[in-house]
Design an enzyme around this catalytic site. Structure first.
Site, PDB file in Angstrom:
ATOM      1  N   SER A 126      -4.570  -5.842   2.400  1.00  0.00           N
ATOM      2  CA  SER A 126      -5.436  -4.799   1.868  1.00  0.00           C
ATOM      3  C   SER A 126      -6.175  -5.287   0.636  1.00  0.00           C
ATOM      4  O   SER A 126      -5.672  -6.132  -0.129  1.00  0.00           O
ATOM      5  CB  SER A 126      -4.585  -3.580   1.503  1.00  0.00           C
ATOM      6  OG  SER A 126      -5.289  -2.668   0.695  1.00  0.00           O
ATOM      7  N   TYR A 150       2.546   0.710  -3.018  1.00  0.00           N
ATOM      8  CA  TYR A 150       1.993   0.338  -1.709  1.00  0.00           C
ATOM      9  C   TYR A 150       1.276  -1.001  -1.797  1.00  0.00           C
ATOM     10  O   TYR A 150       1.516  -1.923  -1.005  1.00  0.00           O
ATOM     11  CB  TYR A 150       1.028   1.414  -1.211  1.00  0.00           C
ATOM     12  CG  TYR A 150       0.089   0.920  -0.139  1.00  0.00           C
ATOM     13  CD1 TYR A 150       0.532   0.682   1.152  1.00  0.00           C
ATOM     14  CD2 TYR A 150      -1.262   0.658  -0.433  1.00  0.00           C
ATOM     15  CE1 TYR A 150      -0.319   0.195   2.130  1.00  0.00           C
ATOM     16  CE2 TYR A 150      -2.120   0.184   0.539  1.00  0.00           C
ATOM     17  CZ  TYR A 150      -1.650  -0.052   1.814  1.00  0.00           C
ATOM     18  OH  TYR A 150      -2.508  -0.527   2.771  1.00  0.00           O
ATOM     19  N   LYS A 154       2.059  -5.038  -0.151  1.00  0.00           N
ATOM     20  CA  LYS A 154       1.113  -5.918   0.546  1.00  0.00           C
ATOM     21  C   LYS A 154       1.081  -7.293  -0.119  1.00  0.00           C
ATOM     22  O   LYS A 154       1.113  -8.337   0.561  1.00  0.00           O
ATOM     23  CB  LYS A 154      -0.287  -5.297   0.553  1.00  0.00           C
ATOM     24  CG  LYS A 154      -0.422  -4.045   1.395  1.00  0.00           C
ATOM     25  CD  LYS A 154      -0.229  -4.338   2.872  1.00  0.00           C
ATOM     26  CE  LYS A 154      -0.541  -3.137   3.737  1.00  0.00           C
ATOM     27  NZ  LYS A 154      -0.277  -3.390   5.175  1.00  0.00           N
TER      28      LYS A 154
END
Length: 342
Positions: A126, A150, A154
């Protein structure tokens, strides 16, 4: 080739399965259906006329995952790894859930892949790994940082996979850093089907247009952008899916580690997206300006030049198609797929 797709029943996963099948590849999907519907894969089969081998397995279930590798009649050539939790707000509220699910799940997957001699993986990363960039457009060599759990999952998974390649050069890793996927397949049969109130802009706008939601909250109207609202790089999900097909072709050439942005290189503000969708749908999109959200940044869009060099990939679809295809999906499926249980 035979491709294992984790999280393949989800939004990006289902579109990628469709494009893989359309290019002649075999596809096996592993998904626990916690944020997806098996109906998406049924529609993929309808659109392609080809079979998807589906296994309802959680990546934290090591024995279940081993069973997938054992049961297939041919070894996987590569794995595309989409599976993972993805809501920024939820990750802030429950970081342990995100670290356990996203990181431990990837560790189990990598360990089982190694057991069965499958050492090609394409990871769904991302643009959040860039944090708040000093400038735009963003290139792959920009400093990396994250503003929420989050995003950190990643970035941690990226680092883990690169460490694996250092330890065992037989591994090949492609890290694809997505910007903002939107849109749907032109058939209107598959698209984004968020559980509950959408957390992403485009499905929220489309649900306002169809009358499911009253109005859009635009978080921040005082950014240093063209109209004061946040600017993002919105990429059509079919373009994104085709990027994975290109990554599959690249990874079997044993490149080691490849890192590419998948974006258009163009930034659109929230209000530009609202106006474009209103024009395509013929519906007024009611909105109000709200306070900024913690962790949001003013502008974020890609420099996609490396993906063209490394993968031979570039986007084909513009803002009009993104809005048109989203609206077709929303009109045809006002309640999404429903919640089929398998």
């Amino acid at each position: 080739m035979h491709i294992l797709v984790t999280g393949g029943a989800g939004y990006i996963g289902s579109h990628t399965c469709l494009e893989l099948l359309s290019c002649g590849h075999r596809v096996t999907v592993v998904d626990n259906l916690s944020n997806a519907s098996i109906e998406s894969l049924s529609r993929v089969e309808t659109l392609t006329g080809r079979k998807v081998n589906f296994c309802k397995v959680d990546l934290l279930d090591r024995q279940g995952l081993r069973g997938v590798f054992k049961s297939c009649d041919a070894r996987f050539d590569a794995v595309i790894h989409f599976a993972g939790k993805k809501a920024v707000g939820e990750s802030v509220a429950n970081p342990l859930l995100y670290y356990h699910n996203n990181i431990t799940g990837t560790l189990v997957l990598a360990e089982v892949m190694a057991e069965y001699g499958v050492k090609n993986i394409i990871f769904s990363s991302s643009a959040t790994v860039y944090g708040d960039p000093a400038t735009v457009p963003i290139s792959e060599d920009f400093p990396l940082s994250c503003t929420n759990p989050y995003g950190r999952t990643k970035l941690m998974v990226e680092e883990i996979l690169q460490d694996i390649v250092v330890a065992d050069p037989q591994w090949n890793v492609c890290l694809l850093r997505y910007f903002n996927p939107v849109g749907a397949h032109k058939s209107g049969l598959i698209g984004e089907d968020p559980h509950g109130t959408p957390s992403n802009l485009m499905p929220y706008i489309s649900q306002v247009a169809v009358g499911k939601l009253a109005q859009l909250s635009v978080f921040g109207g005082d950014y240093e952008t063209k109209d004061g609202t946040g600017v993002r790089d919105y990429i059509h999900v079919v373009d994104l899916a085709l990027g994975h097909v290109k990554a599959v072709e690249r990874i079997v050439q044993n490149p080691g580690v490849v890192i590419c942005n998948l974006g258009t290189g163009k930034g659109y503000s929230v209000l530009e997206m609202v106006r474009a969708f209103a024009e395509v749908s013929g519906k007024e999109i009611a909105y109000k300006i709200a306070d900024r959200r913690a962790g949001d940044i003013a502008a974020c869009y890609a420099n996609p030049a490396k993906a063209l060099r490394e993968l031979g990939w570039q986007t084909q679809y513009g803002l009009h198609e993104m809005c048109e295809d989203t609206w077709r999906w929303q009109q045809n499926n006002p309640n999404g797929y429903g919640r089929e249980i398998m």
